[in-house]
Design a protein around this motif. Structure first.
Motif, PDB file in Angstrom:
ATOM      1  N   SER A  57       0.866  -1.176   0.000  1.00 18.62           N
ATOM      2  CA  SER A  57       0.000   0.000   0.000  1.00 18.62           C
ATOM      3  C   SER A  57       0.903   1.226   0.000  1.00 18.62           C
ATOM      4  O   SER A  57       2.120   1.111   0.144  1.00 18.62           O
ATOM      5  CB  SER A  57      -0.903   0.009   1.239  1.00 18.62           C
ATOM      6  OG  SER A  57      -0.123   0.152   2.409  1.00 18.62           O
ATOM      7  N   THR A  86      -0.885   5.523   3.594  1.00 18.15           N
ATOM      8  CA  THR A  86      -2.010   4.689   4.026  1.00 18.15           C
ATOM      9  C   THR A  86      -1.598   3.836   5.216  1.00 18.15           C
ATOM     10  O   THR A  86      -2.324   3.726   6.213  1.00 18.15           O
ATOM     11  CB  THR A  86      -2.485   3.794   2.864  1.00 18.15           C
ATOM     12  OG1 THR A  86      -2.828   4.623   1.753  1.00 18.15           O
ATOM     13  CG2 THR A  86      -3.670   2.940   3.268  1.00 18.15           C
ATOM     14  N   TYR A 117      -1.154   6.009   8.288  1.00 18.82           N
ATOM     15  CA  TYR A 117      -2.461   6.395   8.810  1.00 18.82           C
ATOM     16  C   TYR A 117      -3.002   5.311   9.737  1.00 18.82           C
ATOM     17  O   TYR A 117      -3.499   5.595  10.818  1.00 18.82           O
ATOM     18  CB  TYR A 117      -3.429   6.655   7.648  1.00 18.82           C
ATOM     19  CG  TYR A 117      -4.834   6.987   8.074  1.00 18.82           C
ATOM     20  CD1 TYR A 117      -5.175   8.296   8.415  1.00 18.82           C
ATOM     21  CD2 TYR A 117      -5.814   6.009   8.145  1.00 18.82           C
ATOM     22  CE1 TYR A 117      -6.469   8.614   8.816  1.00 18.82           C
ATOM     23  CE2 TYR A 117      -7.107   6.318   8.543  1.00 18.82           C
ATOM     24  CZ  TYR A 117      -7.426   7.613   8.879  1.00 18.82           C
ATOM     25  OH  TYR A 117      -8.699   7.919   9.284  1.00 18.82           O
TER      26      TYR A 117
END
Length: 108
Positions: free
Chosen positions: A89, A93, A96
């Motif tokens: 990813s 991301t 996060y």
């Protein structure tokens, strides 16, 4: 027929990669270097994303002091966690999720 200069002119198409794509490429390069042990690359990643980490934590926790504590914990955790980042990813991301999980742990 007179030419009307007040009409908007088309904006030429942008050439090359979009800025956010360059940011992701820079993250990928820095992550790779940090995973190889480069403290400079790690520090660059932290500088690039520290404000983002804090903003996410502040939105979730609502208290600046708690958000600052979580941001600091994430920065420390990030050094060891990078070894587990597979790159499936975007780095942002993945980061996060780390911040959200740390905030959820704080809320509990």
């Amino acid at each position: 027929m007179a030419h009307d200069d007040s009409r908007p002119r088309p904006v030429p198409a942008r050439r090359g990669p979009r800025p956010e794509r360059l940011d992701h490429q820079a993250d990928d390069w820095l992550v790779g270097k940090a995973q190889e042990g480069s403290l400079d690359a790690y520090e660059a990643l932290v500088r690039r994303h520290r404000d983002r980490i804090y903003r996410i934590a502040l939105r979730m926790l609502g208290k600046p002091d708690e958000a600052e504590d979580v941001a600091q914990e994430v920065v420390i955790q990030l050094w060891t966690a990078l070894a587990g980042f597979a790159g499936t990813s975007l780095f942002t991301t993945w980061l996060y999720r780390i911040v959200v999980n740390r905030c959820l742990g704080t809320i509990r």
